[in-house]
Write a protein that holds these residues in place. Structure first.
Motif, short mmCIF file in Angstrom:
data_model
loop_
_atom_site.label_atom_id
_atom_site.label_comp_id
_atom_site.label_asym_id
_atom_site.label_seq_id
_atom_site.Cartn_x
_atom_site.Cartn_y
_atom_site.Cartn_z
N LEU A 14 0.83 -1.20 0.00
CA LEU A 14 0.00 0.00 0.00
C LEU A 14 0.86 1.26 0.00
O LEU A 14 1.87 1.31 0.69
CB LEU A 14 -0.87 -0.02 1.27
CG LEU A 14 -2.20 0.72 1.16
CD1 LEU A 14 -3.15 -0.04 0.23
CD2 LEU A 14 -2.83 0.83 2.55
N ASP A 15 0.48 2.26 -0.78
CA ASP A 15 1.24 3.50 -0.87
C ASP A 15 0.34 4.69 -0.50
O ASP A 15 -0.25 5.32 -1.37
CB ASP A 15 1.79 3.66 -2.29
CG ASP A 15 2.62 4.91 -2.45
OD1 ASP A 15 2.77 5.67 -1.46
OD2 ASP A 15 3.13 5.15 -3.55
N PRO A 16 0.24 5.00 0.79
CA PRO A 16 -0.66 6.09 1.22
C PRO A 16 -0.25 7.44 0.63
O PRO A 16 -1.11 8.25 0.30
CB PRO A 16 -0.50 6.10 2.74
CG PRO A 16 0.23 4.85 3.11
CD PRO A 16 0.97 4.40 1.90
N GLN A 17 1.06 7.66 0.48
CA GLN A 17 1.52 8.93 -0.09
C GLN A 17 1.04 9.06 -1.54
O GLN A 17 0.51 10.10 -1.94
CB GLN A 17 3.06 8.99 -0.04
CG GLN A 17 3.62 10.36 -0.41
CD GLN A 17 5.15 10.36 -0.52
OE1 GLN A 17 5.80 9.34 -0.26
NE2 GLN A 17 5.72 11.49 -0.89
N GLN A 19 -1.54 7.55 -2.85
CA GLN A 19 -2.99 7.71 -2.85
C GLN A 19 -3.38 9.16 -2.57
O GLN A 19 -4.30 9.71 -3.19
CB GLN A 19 -3.63 6.80 -1.81
CG GLN A 19 -3.60 5.33 -2.22
CD GLN A 19 -4.16 4.41 -1.14
OE1 GLN A 19 -4.35 4.83 0.00
NE2 GLN A 19 -4.40 3.16 -1.48
N ALA A 20 -2.66 9.79 -1.64
CA ALA A 20 -2.95 11.19 -1.30
C ALA A 20 -2.66 12.09 -2.50
O ALA A 20 -3.44 13.01 -2.80
CB ALA A 20 -2.11 11.62 -0.09
N ARG A 37 2.06 6.10 -7.67
CA ARG A 37 2.98 5.46 -6.71
C ARG A 37 4.20 6.37 -6.61
O ARG A 37 4.73 6.84 -7.61
CB ARG A 37 3.46 4.09 -7.20
CG ARG A 37 2.38 3.14 -7.66
CD ARG A 37 1.78 2.25 -6.65
NE ARG A 37 2.67 1.26 -6.06
CZ ARG A 37 2.33 0.53 -4.97
NH1 ARG A 37 1.17 0.73 -4.38
NH2 ARG A 37 3.15 -0.37 -4.48
#
Lengths: 82, 82
Positions: A14-17, A19-20, A37
């Motif tokens: 998962l890549d929260p950065q 996604q943001a 990504r």
């Protein structure tokens, strides 16, 4: 000589950065953004006079020991340029 | 389609993260490391069905508006791949 390295999250991590960033871009009107990504781009200057062995091998060791987290990240080493 | 973007600090802008990485590498025995600069590598999936206009132009707008800080950073856009 110069060597560049890309460090990216492994597929499935998962890549929260990312996604943001994707959300922010869509909010700005870039509806075409399906996925983002975020990885690292590391540029190194290497002093050949101090080097033992092959550049690529040395940089691979650097990636394994410090630059990348082998559990979560992949790395790729670009061809060295003078 | 996929597009990748490199975001790097402009020449002359101090990179404390890069300096820390260089120091750590030298401490690990990589004496050949003369300099390190750390940038971002952003991979995007673009949904062509939602896109108005040219990919490259759209991604350039994304860089100017969000992905890069034009005062401190340069960006370069790789050729899109299907």
């Amino acid at each position: 000589m110069k060597v560049a390295v890309h460090v990216t999250l492994k597929p499935g991590i998962l890549d929260p950065q990312g996604q943001a960033v994707a959300q922010a871009l869509r909010r700005l009107g870039f509806a075409e953004v399906a996925d983002v990504r975020v990885g690292k781009y590391i540029e190194m200057k290497i002093d050949s006079a101090h080097m033992q062995g092959d550049v690529r091998e040395r940089v691979e060791q650097m990636c394994r020991r410090l630059l990348a987290n082998p559990v979560l990240e992949d790395f790729s080493i670009e061809d060295p340029t003078p």
